[in-house]
Scaffold this active site. Structure first.
Site, PDB file in Angstrom:
ATOM      1  N   GLY A  46      42.250  36.984  10.194  1.00 48.54           N
ATOM      2  CA  GLY A  46      42.195  38.405  10.522  1.00 48.54           C
ATOM      3  C   GLY A  46      43.523  38.879  11.076  1.00 48.54           C
ATOM      4  O   GLY A  46      44.327  38.080  11.566  1.00 48.54           O
ATOM      5  N   GLN A  51      49.194  44.022  15.822  1.00 53.31           N
ATOM      6  CA  GLN A  51      49.994  42.803  15.733  1.00 53.31           C
ATOM      7  C   GLN A  51      51.252  42.973  14.884  1.00 53.31           C
ATOM      8  O   GLN A  51      52.187  42.199  14.997  1.00 53.31           O
ATOM      9  CB  GLN A  51      49.151  41.659  15.153  1.00 53.31           C
ATOM     10  CG  GLN A  51      48.036  41.229  16.070  1.00 53.31           C
ATOM     11  CD  GLN A  51      47.202  40.137  15.413  1.00 53.31           C
ATOM     12  OE1 GLN A  51      46.271  40.447  14.682  1.00 53.31           O
ATOM     13  NE2 GLN A  51      47.539  38.890  15.645  1.00 53.31           N
ATOM     14  N   CYS A  91      45.270  32.692  17.266  1.00 54.66           N
ATOM     15  CA  CYS A  91      45.764  34.037  16.967  1.00 54.66           C
ATOM     16  C   CYS A  91      47.172  33.925  16.388  1.00 54.66           C
ATOM     17  O   CYS A  91      47.981  33.150  16.896  1.00 54.66           O
ATOM     18  CB  CYS A  91      45.786  34.841  18.267  1.00 54.66           C
ATOM     19  SG  CYS A  91      46.382  36.514  18.072  1.00 54.66           S
ATOM     20  N   LEU A  92      47.455  34.721  15.349  1.00 52.83           N
ATOM     21  CA  LEU A  92      48.799  34.691  14.751  1.00 52.83           C
ATOM     22  C   LEU A  92      49.861  35.161  15.751  1.00 52.83           C
ATOM     23  O   LEU A  92      51.032  34.845  15.609  1.00 52.83           O
ATOM     24  CB  LEU A  92      48.841  35.569  13.492  1.00 52.83           C
ATOM     25  CG  LEU A  92      48.001  35.067  12.305  1.00 52.83           C
ATOM     26  CD1 LEU A  92      48.070  36.062  11.154  1.00 52.83           C
ATOM     27  CD2 LEU A  92      48.458  33.688  11.850  1.00 52.83           C
ATOM     28  N   HIS A 133      37.516  39.847  18.126  1.00 52.26           N
ATOM     29  CA  HIS A 133      38.899  39.461  18.458  1.00 52.26           C
ATOM     30  C   HIS A 133      39.879  40.559  18.000  1.00 52.26           C
ATOM     31  O   HIS A 133      40.783  40.940  18.744  1.00 52.26           O
ATOM     32  CB  HIS A 133      39.197  38.122  17.761  1.00 52.26           C
ATOM     33  CG  HIS A 133      40.593  37.614  17.906  1.00 52.26           C
ATOM     34  ND1 HIS A 133      40.888  36.440  18.578  1.00 52.26           N
ATOM     35  CD2 HIS A 133      41.781  38.082  17.458  1.00 52.26           C
ATOM     36  CE1 HIS A 133      42.199  36.232  18.523  1.00 52.26           C
ATOM     37  NE2 HIS A 133      42.766  37.206  17.849  1.00 52.26           N
ATOM     38  N   GLU A 134      39.670  41.083  16.786  1.00 50.25           N
ATOM     39  CA  GLU A 134      40.594  42.091  16.235  1.00 50.25           C
ATOM     40  C   GLU A 134      40.436  43.442  16.938  1.00 50.25           C
ATOM     41  O   GLU A 134      41.431  44.139  17.164  1.00 50.25           O
ATOM     42  CB  GLU A 134      40.398  42.250  14.730  1.00 50.25           C
ATOM     43  CG  GLU A 134      40.577  40.968  13.896  1.00 50.25           C
ATOM     44  CD  GLU A 134      41.865  40.221  14.157  1.00 50.25           C
ATOM     45  OE1 GLU A 134      42.855  40.833  14.597  1.00 50.25           O
ATOM     46  OE2 GLU A 134      41.880  38.991  13.926  1.00 50.25           O
ATOM     47  N   HIS A 137      42.452  43.468  19.945  1.00 52.32           N
ATOM     48  CA  HIS A 137      43.872  43.772  19.683  1.00 52.32           C
ATOM     49  C   HIS A 137      44.112  45.281  19.664  1.00 52.32           C
ATOM     50  O   HIS A 137      45.085  45.767  20.237  1.00 52.32           O
ATOM     51  CB  HIS A 137      44.308  43.210  18.324  1.00 52.32           C
ATOM     52  CG  HIS A 137      44.724  41.772  18.359  1.00 52.32           C
ATOM     53  ND1 HIS A 137      45.703  41.301  19.193  1.00 52.32           N
ATOM     54  CD2 HIS A 137      44.304  40.700  17.633  1.00 52.32           C
ATOM     55  CE1 HIS A 137      45.863  39.999  18.988  1.00 52.32           C
ATOM     56  NE2 HIS A 137      45.027  39.599  18.051  1.00 52.32           N
TER      57      HIS A 137
HETATM   58 ZN   LIG Z   1      44.694  37.749  17.257  1.00 48.99          ZN
END
Ligand SMILES: [Zn+2]
Length: 168
Positions: A46, A51, A91-92, A133-134, A137
């Site tokens: 995701g 991000q 997480c990226l 999670h997204e 963000h």
């Molecule tokens: Zn993340």
């Protein structure tokens, strides 16, 4: 195809609260397509617009093994949730760090699709975890902020050290 730069924790811009999308125009469509390119390239499940330093409420997700089920959530909102479950997250924006976070087990999310059509989706498992999670963000929150202060500080200094090496 465009691979966007992914902000790394503790970049301050990860704390910006994203704005509602008013209309799915060409700019948003391009952003969605670039976000998918970036997510697939980096092997993420995701990615939130936050991000890639674009502060609009857009999320792309693909939780399939085959990487062939792209899902778009614009202006996503959790309208119902049930239960609690602890699971490991990564997480990226926090490369190499994995830790346990407690989330709602089952959620109903309301969002727009890539055509601006509203839809509701009831889900659990990896997809439910990923959506939560997204959305965090988009609200300026990174998953490590659920961890203890001590852990957060360790992660911060580790990532800052890594970043310095990359620029050396
Ligand atoms: Zn993340």
């Amino acid at each position: 195809m465009a691979i966007l730069n992914v902000l790394k924790y503790p970049d301050e811009n990860l704390h910006i609260v994203a704005e509602q999308v008013k209309e799915v125009d060409e700019e948003i469509k391009t952003l969605i397509s670039d976000m998918f390119d970036t997510m697939y390239e980096l092997n993420g499940v995701g990615l939130a617009a936050t991000q890639v330093d674009r502060h609009v409420r857009v999320v792309v997700i693909d939780v399939s093994e085959e990487r062939n089920q792209p899902q778009v959530f614009i202006n996503p909102k959790i309208i119902a949730s049930e239960g609690e479950i602890e699971g490991e997250e990564g997480c990226l924006s926090v490369p190499g760090i994995y830790d346990k976070v407690t989330r709602a087990e089952r959620i109903t999310v309301s969002a727009w699709d890539e055509n601006g059509e509203i839809f509701n989706l009831e889900t659990d498992g990896l997809l439910a975890k990923c959506i939560q999670h997204e959305i965090d963000h988009l609200n300026g929150k990174v998953f490590v902020e659920y961890l203890s202060r001590l852990k957060q500080n360790r992660i911060k200094s580790k990532l800052l050290k890594q970043a310095k090496k990359e620029f050396a």
